[in-house]
Scaffold this active site. Sequence first.
Site, mmCIF file in Angstrom:
data_model
loop_
_atom_site.group_PDB
_atom_site.id
_atom_site.type_symbol
_atom_site.label_atom_id
_atom_site.label_comp_id
_atom_site.label_asym_id
_atom_site.label_seq_id
_atom_site.Cartn_x
_atom_site.Cartn_y
_atom_site.Cartn_z
ATOM 1 N N HIS A 246 0.819 -1.213 0.000
ATOM 2 C CA HIS A 246 0.000 0.000 0.000
ATOM 3 C C HIS A 246 0.863 1.278 0.000
ATOM 4 O O HIS A 246 0.775 2.098 -0.901
ATOM 5 C CB HIS A 246 -0.885 0.035 1.250
ATOM 6 C CG HIS A 246 -1.696 -1.188 1.483
ATOM 7 N ND1 HIS A 246 -2.741 -1.599 0.677
ATOM 8 C CD2 HIS A 246 -1.618 -2.107 2.480
ATOM 9 C CE1 HIS A 246 -3.276 -2.702 1.165
ATOM 10 N NE2 HIS A 246 -2.616 -3.041 2.247
HETATM 11 O O1 RIB Z 1 -5.165 0.083 4.525
HETATM 12 C C1 RIB Z 1 -3.762 0.105 4.410
HETATM 13 C C2 RIB Z 1 -3.179 1.247 5.167
HETATM 14 O O2 RIB Z 1 -3.469 1.112 6.544
HETATM 15 C C3 RIB Z 1 -1.640 1.289 5.087
HETATM 16 O O3 RIB Z 1 -1.203 2.608 5.205
HETATM 17 C C4 RIB Z 1 -1.222 0.483 6.281
HETATM 18 O O4 RIB Z 1 0.080 0.849 6.756
HETATM 19 C C5 RIB Z 1 -2.260 0.908 7.280
HETATM 20 O O5 RIB Z 1 -1.836 2.153 7.851
#
Ligand code: RIB
Length: 317
Positions: A246
């Site tokens: 992500h």
């Molecule tokens: O949904 C994914 C996000 O939420 C990413 O930034 C992960 O690190 C959590 O913070």
Amino acid sequence: MTEAIKLIIDTDPGQDDAAAILMAHGLAKRGLIDFVAITTVAGNVGLADVTTNARMLCDWVEQPTFPVYAGAAKPMIRPLVTAANVHGEHGLDGAVRHEPQTPLQPIHAVAYLVDILRRAAPQSMTLCAIGPLTNIAQAVSLAPDCVQGIKEIVLMGGCYFEAGNITPAAEFNFYVDPHAAAVVLACGAPITIVPLDVSHKACVTAARMNGLRQTGTQNGRRLADILQSYERHDIQQFGLEGGPLHDPCAVACAVFPDMFHGRSCAVAVELQGSLTLGASVVDWQGKSNLPVNARWITEVDADRLFDELRLSILHLP
Ligand code: RIB
Ligand code: CA
């Protein structure tokens, strides 16, 4: 050669945040960004741990004077919800922890953001937000004039074509602080949103994991160990081919925008629903009269993303 972008990362490290922060330090070594500072926010785990983790990461890349500012310990209105079940009790499962040498800066992250954005040249700073948006929301609420210094906010959050990862409707960062997400979406700065719709197309396959180990660097090995621990949760939940990266998607989108594709549209966050709190409402078809306030990303050249991640890690110790 265009001028290197000035980047501040607001983060809740967090295993995928660690990949994003290491990538950013490598991009700085490559002369592709001016990596200005890290601001931390409670999210994946509590503020103390995310801040220790951010400082540890700076030690790992032998940048013990890198500016790290601690920010909000809880969302604006909601109680804090963490993801220790994914990232580990202290937020960085897979890593050997140590007492960091990199000092914590003495002022609050929100005060730092207000000050640097007020003093910045117009539209000169890129904010890469890869945790709940509490710090940025508080900065633009406290001092709306500081928006003048923002070139772009590139944030990892939300989901529309993909199911949520914390509730059926919501992605974690938007769910933890939906009010902050709504404030940031209305602040007037140019916003690019990197949601699960695209991060689920950037998964750490075994080959890509080996690519990190084969850099032969300490941080390549560290990151592979962290991602090896991280990937199990999303593979089970979504049946993905590996852990979705992500947060590095957001850093890459800020630096290599042509690696990504999406559409400008009106984006809002659900604040009332008991089942849909934090859900992203994306007017993809332009049906509403809501103002277009963000670019919503849905596609990525994943091979190129991992090439740039690996190349950046190769520039680290
Ligand atoms: O949904 C994914 C996000 O939420 C990413 O930034 C992960 O690190 C959590 O913070
Ligand atoms: Ca994060």
